[in-house]
Design a protein around this motif. Structure first.
Motif, PDB file in Angstrom:
ATOM      1  N   LEU A  43       0.843  -1.204   0.000  1.00 46.16           N
ATOM      2  CA  LEU A  43       0.000   0.000   0.000  1.00 46.16           C
ATOM      3  C   LEU A  43       0.875   1.249   0.000  1.00 46.16           C
ATOM      4  O   LEU A  43       0.628   2.205  -0.747  1.00 46.16           O
ATOM      5  CB  LEU A  43      -0.936  -0.006   1.212  1.00 46.16           C
TER       6      LEU A  43
ATOM      7  N   LYS B  96      -4.603   2.214   3.851  1.00 40.58           N
ATOM      8  CA  LYS B  96      -5.570   1.108   3.969  1.00 40.58           C
ATOM      9  C   LYS B  96      -7.002   1.617   4.046  1.00 40.58           C
ATOM     10  O   LYS B  96      -7.927   0.964   3.592  1.00 40.58           O
ATOM     11  CB  LYS B  96      -5.235   0.222   5.160  1.00 40.58           C
ATOM     12  N   GLU B  97      -7.174   2.827   4.603  1.00 40.24           N
ATOM     13  CA  GLU B  97      -8.525   3.386   4.731  1.00 40.24           C
ATOM     14  C   GLU B  97      -9.152   3.686   3.365  1.00 40.24           C
ATOM     15  O   GLU B  97     -10.358   3.872   3.262  1.00 40.24           O
ATOM     16  CB  GLU B  97      -8.501   4.666   5.582  1.00 40.24           C
TER      17      GLU B  97
ATOM     18  N   LEU C  66      -9.726  -7.948   8.184  1.00 41.81           N
ATOM     19  CA  LEU C  66      -9.497  -6.667   7.493  1.00 41.81           C
ATOM     20  C   LEU C  66     -10.814  -6.092   6.989  1.00 41.81           C
ATOM     21  O   LEU C  66     -11.107  -4.914   7.187  1.00 41.81           O
ATOM     22  CB  LEU C  66      -8.565  -6.880   6.289  1.00 41.81           C
TER      23      LEU C  66
ATOM     24  N   ALA D 140     -13.054  -4.786   9.877  1.00 45.05           N
ATOM     25  CA  ALA D 140     -12.538  -3.585  10.524  1.00 45.05           C
ATOM     26  C   ALA D 140     -12.617  -2.376   9.594  1.00 45.05           C
ATOM     27  O   ALA D 140     -12.854  -1.254  10.036  1.00 45.05           O
ATOM     28  CB  ALA D 140     -11.106  -3.817  10.983  1.00 45.05           C
ATOM     29  N   LEU D 141     -12.417  -2.585   8.291  1.00 45.53           N
ATOM     30  CA  LEU D 141     -12.475  -1.468   7.342  1.00 45.53           C
ATOM     31  C   LEU D 141     -13.881  -1.273   6.793  1.00 45.53           C
ATOM     32  O   LEU D 141     -14.129  -0.340   6.040  1.00 45.53           O
ATOM     33  CB  LEU D 141     -11.500  -1.720   6.177  1.00 45.53           C
TER      34      LEU D 141
END
Lengths: 353, 236
Positions: free
Chosen positions: B47, B54-55, B82, B85-86
């Motif tokens: 990333l 990541k957001e 992941l 959480a996202l």
């Protein structure tokens, strides 16, 4: 400080939310009905169900507490020892959460989570204490000094006590998990015995089976000899299996297992002049073991948590994670899962003595 | 749409970042024992090196099996964590579909095969006409030593760990086969193309409730979910 505790070391999937060391909610997805069809835990299926259950359990825990994932301060997870496929599900799920939320990951040792779990229910319990962990995978005796200092005083050199229960229950035709049934039959539950054996209402005597490694100062355990002795006895005397015979074998076996567990724990506490004894792990749900320990309550303070806290759960993982986080201990995001006790980097210092 | 690609189904670790249907970067580490320890650092690095956070991710494209026992659990549980959480969905792509899309399309029969251990071969077959692939045989398990599937013609087969099944695969097609080893570096692009083309009914699913598709043995069914309440100082 709010933590999520995740436990997937064997066949259960446990997710709990812990705030400042107190359990806010605890969900567990049990697979016993499924594995009983196979006479034991099937590792591949265990981790299949865990992968399926872990997401929805976490969602339920969040909904139940009204705490969204983004409000968590850390993620605690069992990183071993256990069935590796199962442990990997928890560890990788926890890593995904921790990385995406930018929150610390705390990898917790499963046996140590059990060891400290009585502190969740008993405010009166304090360090140091003698801790007996007795379950399907572990039989270990510790002197517990702090969250980062425990001394291993003895452990099984072959089978765990719970493993012996499962094997003997299988040999007696009681199915899996047979521990609770052996316990009931051994303590004289006639209805339980009647479901598995023919007629016979006469009173019975427990068969005398050997207890191993009873030399003074030896705190290791061995159950494989007992397992062989009981299996041989069943082969020689088990046909036809009357209720009376079933009861006498079950209680003889249970006397031998619980006897050695209690005697060694009490002997260690006396030798080390310890006042407090805590017992945990799945076999600590055994009613006879509990009664036998409670018989010593004049001499010692005995702490045995509720049955649900004795079996695998997310609360004990979240609780130990919280205690470690308070001490500034957290894990690197690149930690791996482990299957056995040989790799113990992130756990409390364990010395033998 | 910014997508993260997680491909661990065959035991190696493959991580990619994609913008819509374009794969920006894809790295592969072939040592299975490092998947758990290296996956998150690899995602972080990728990333960063592509200039993203990541957001910003909108979806996670995963190789959803069939595949290896450990590989699937590792990658899919990470993707679940992941995704939850996202708060973004997973896009599960069949590993066999992706394998077939790693090779040059030429008219004829194409197939993909994975060693499923214990004499099991995971298999799917496709027909290519004018550059368009159509699945003709859905994912299935072929048992070594057992007959079963036969077909007229010649097939190109993309395989993973299937050298010992070459004779068996040869017997399926009357005009023989051309077996080639999967080029894992092409998997990232293939997964992204399938996900974005919505090929083979591929669609986003909830990260929390996603269940991989298993080819072997019945899916475990019985489970009880219980809420537990602990009371202080109430135990024995």
């Amino acid at each position: 400080m709010i933590l999520l505790g995740i436990e997937t070391s064997c066949d259960e999937t446990g997710v709990a939310v812990i705030r400042d060391g107190n359990v806010l909610t605890d969900f567990v997805s049990s697979q016993i009905d499924f594995h009983s069809a196979y006479g034991g835990v099937v590792p591949e299926f265990a981790s299949r169900i865990q992968l399926e259950a872990i997401g929805s359990l976490t969602q339920q825990a969040c909904t139940d507490t009204g705490i969204p994932l983004t409000a968590l301060d850390g993620i605690a997870v069992t990183r071993g020892p256990g069935l590796i496929g199962s442990v990997l599900v928890g560890v990788n799920f926890a890593k995904g959460l921790a990385y995406a939320l930018d929150k610390p990951l705390i990898g917790v040792d499963h046996v140590q989570a059990h060891l400290f779990s009585p502190l969740i229910e008993f405010d009166r319990l304090s360090f140091p204490y003698i801790g007996l962990i007795v379950s399907g995978g572990h039989t270990e005796l510790y002197t517990v000094k702090s969250f980062t200092d425990v001394v291993l005083n003895g452990k099984t050199i072959d089978d765990a006590a719970g493993e012996a229960y499962d094997k003997i229950a299988g040999a007696l035709g009681l199915g899996y998990p047979g521990g609770p049934l052996i316990d009931r039959i051994a303590r004289g539950d006639k209805d339980a015995a009647a479901a598995y054996a023919g007629q016979g209402e006469k009173p019975y005597d427990a068969v005398k089976f050997p207890m191993a490694m009873m030399r003074k100062g030896n705190y290791n355990f061995s159950f494989s000899g007992l397992k062989t002795a009981v299996s041989r006895y069943i082969k020689e005397h088990g046909s036809p299996m009357t209720q009376r015979r079933l009861s006498s074998i079950a209680s003889g076996f249970q006397n031998a297992v619980t006897g050695v567990l209690v005697r060694k724990t009490i002997a260690l506490a006396r030798e080390r002049r310890m006042k407090r004894i805590a017992v945990s792990g799945g076999v600590a749900a055994n009613a006879q073991l509990r009664e036998m320990f409670m018989a010593y309550r004049n001499e010692f303070d005995i702490y045995i948590p509720s049955v649900r806290l004795c079996t695998d759960n997310g609360s004990m993982v979240g609780f130990l994670g919280y205690q470690l986080m308070k001490l500034g201990i957290k894990s690197n995001i690149s930690i791996d899962a482990y299957a056995n006790n040989t790799r113990i980097p992130q756990r409390a210092r364990t010395s033998s003595g | 749409m910014l997508g993260l690609v997680i491909d661990t189904a065959l035991g190696y670790l493959g991580i990619g970042v994609a913008h819509d249907a374009e794969l920006l970067s894809y790295v592969v580490m072939e040592k299975p024992s490092t998947v758990t320890s290296l996956a998150v650092p690899a995602i972080k690095n990728l990333l960063e090196s592509t200039g993203h956070k990541k957001e910003q991710l909108d979806e996670i494209i995963v190789a959803a099996g069939p595949g290896t026992f450990t590989g699937l659990r590792t990658g899919l549980s990470l993707a679940k964590g992941l995704g939850m959480a996202l708060d973004i969905p997973l896009v599960p792509v069949s590993t066999l579909d992706a394998m077939v899309h790693t090779v040059q399309k030429a008219d004829g029969i194409l197939a993909a095969a994975i060693d499923g251990k214990n004499s099991n071969l995971y298999f799917a077959e496709y027909t290519c006409r004018s550059g368009v692939l159509k699945k003709t045989v859905s994912e299935m398990v072929l048992k070594a030593g057992e007959g079963g599937y036969h077909r007229q013609g010649h097939a190109r087969i993309v395989g993973w760990g299937v050298d010992q099944y070459e004779g068996m695969l040869n017997k399926i097609y009357t005009e023989g086969i051309d077996l080639q080893k999967l080029d894992v570096l092409q998997m990232g692009g293939a997964l992204v193309r399938i996900a974005h083309g919505k090929l083979y009914d591929t669609k986003p699913v909830s990260a929390a409730t996603f269940i991989p598709r298993y080819l072997r043995e019945p899916d475990a069914k019985t489970k009880k979910q219980i809420k537990v309440v602990y009371e202080k100082d109430k135990a024995v």
